[in-house]
Write an enzyme that holds these catalytic residues in place. Structure first.
Site, PDB file in Angstrom:
ATOM      1  N   LEU A 224       0.869  -1.166   0.000  1.00 13.74           N
ATOM      2  CA  LEU A 224       0.000   0.000   0.000  1.00 13.74           C
ATOM      3  C   LEU A 224       0.908   1.218   0.000  1.00 13.74           C
ATOM      4  CD1 LEU A 224      -3.005   0.767   0.097  1.00 13.74           C
ATOM      5  CD2 LEU A 224      -2.882   0.698   2.590  1.00 13.74           C
ATOM      6  N   ASP A 225       0.669   2.148  -0.922  1.00 13.07           N
ATOM      7  CA  ASP A 225       1.518   3.334  -1.049  1.00 13.07           C
ATOM      8  C   ASP A 225       1.667   4.053   0.285  1.00 13.07           C
ATOM      9  OD1 ASP A 225       1.806   2.882  -3.728  1.00 13.07           O
ATOM     10  OD2 ASP A 225       0.370   4.408  -4.366  1.00 13.07           O
ATOM     11  N   PRO A 226       2.823   4.662   0.542  1.00 17.73           N
ATOM     12  CA  PRO A 226       3.004   5.404   1.801  1.00 17.73           C
ATOM     13  C   PRO A 226       1.925   6.450   2.054  1.00 17.73           C
ATOM     14  CG  PRO A 226       5.122   5.101   0.730  1.00 17.73           C
ATOM     15  CD  PRO A 226       4.075   4.590  -0.230  1.00 17.73           C
ATOM     16  N   MET A 227       1.498   7.173   1.007  1.00 17.81           N
ATOM     17  CA  MET A 227       0.494   8.222   1.221  1.00 17.81           C
ATOM     18  C   MET A 227      -0.883   7.662   1.550  1.00 17.81           C
ATOM     19  SD  MET A 227      -0.855   9.709  -2.457  1.00 17.81           S
ATOM     20  CE  MET A 227      -2.368  10.310  -1.733  1.00 17.81           C
ATOM     21  N   ALA A 228      -1.120   6.403   1.201  1.00 11.35           N
ATOM     22  CA  ALA A 228      -2.442   5.807   1.364  1.00 11.35           C
ATOM     23  C   ALA A 228      -2.664   5.324   2.791  1.00 11.35           C
ATOM     24  CB  ALA A 228      -2.611   4.646   0.389  1.00 11.35           C
TER      25      ALA A 228
END
Length: 306
Positions: free
Chosen positions: A50-54
């Site tokens: 899961l992307d860091p920003m998500a």
């Protein structure tokens, strides 16, 4: 100087699944590292990234349940997101440098709806440049950050739902709150990019929250802070198997055969499925080939729980 004592293990060797509601700003590996400290075991892995920003759902296997991760069918995912129309970035999200800024306030709801509809269904999508896809053995995001020009081929993906929930006009931009349900391998950032491009104003993602992956939802999930306050698994091995796989009932004799790694007669269930005793105890995961239903993973082999 005395040796540091090992952390106290908080789960039994059979383990289970940990469904985490990830905070923004953390990598999937960061989540694994913290869970290892909280639960006192290094036997933790994650299914997908899961992307860091998500924020949102990230599935982890703990102890013996790490062997489940490669067998889970996590082919469908759901997200809520915010797309900003009127600005394109180098990463297709808010963390990248702004490439273009074009006023978007003139866009009508019908135009936006048509653009969304064109990106719904079975489509060809060029993945986001800053992605984990490997090119020549190296991740695309690593090549991008090294200053290389990264070109990725379009891939078939399925967007089963792409719906605008709300619109806000802000200083010449249009912010869309959307819900997306899609196949694994779909990039919501790329949907934002392509929607903006189709509308002639550019677009990028400003927020992303995963609400479901496979059968696991936010209802199953706990935050890392909640886990630290009460170190326990969301789903023990039996619960995880019952939720994640189709299953067949087996009797005591069949259970003993499976614990020894022997096969059973097939019953016509496609794909990987679970063999459960009458009380719901998971014994093994099976797959049928020809006249055999053979174990692909024995949950409780003889000797482990005897």
């Amino acid at each position: 100087m005395g040796e540091r004592s090992a952390p106290t293990r908080r789960v039994d060797p059979l383990g289970g699944l940990l469904v985490v509601d990830k905070d923004g700003g953390m990598t999937s590996h960061d989540v694994v590292a913290r869970c290892r400290k909280i639960l006192g075991t290094r036997k933790i892995g994650h299914a997908g990234t899961l992307d860091p920003m998500a924020t949102g759902v990230l599935v982890l296997g703990v102890e013996r349940a790490t062997k489940l991760l490669g067998l889970l069918t996590l082919t469908t995912k759901a997200y809520t997101a915010t797309i900003r129309l009127g600005s394109a970035t180098t990463t297709d999200d808010a963390e990248g440098e702004v490439l273009t800024t074009v006023p978007a306030g003139h866009l009508g709801d019908a135009e936006v709806a048509a653009g969304v509809a064109a990106l719904t269904g079975d489509i060809q999508q060029v993945p986001a440049t800053v992605s984990a896809i490997k090119i020549g053995g190296e991740r695309a995001y690593a090549r991008h950050r090294a200053g290389e020009q990264v070109e990725l081929a379009a891939r078939p993906v399925t967007v089963s739902r792409f719906e605008v929930l709300a619109r806000r006009d802000v200083a010449g931009f249009v912010d869309l709150d959307v819900v997306v349900e899609c196949s694994s391998g779909t990039y919501v950032r790329a949907l934002a990019r392509d929607l903006g491009a189709a509308l002639g104003v550019g677009g990028h993602l400003t927020a992303l929250r995963r609400t479901r992956v496979g059968p696991f939802t936010l209802d199953h999930a706990r935050t890392l802070d909640a886990l630290a306050d009460e170190p326990r698994l969301n789903l023990d091995m039996d619960e995880a198997v019952r939720i994640a796989f189709p299953h067949r009932a087996i009797d005591a004799r069949e259970a003993e055969s499976l614990r020894d790694g022997r096969w059973l007669d097939p019953v016509g269930i496609p794909g990987v499925y679970a063999a459960l005793t009458a009380d719901g105890t998971a014994i093994a995961l099976l797959e049928e080939k020809g006249k055999r239903a053979s174990p692909v993973f024995v949950v409780r082999p003889r000797g482990l729980v005897d």
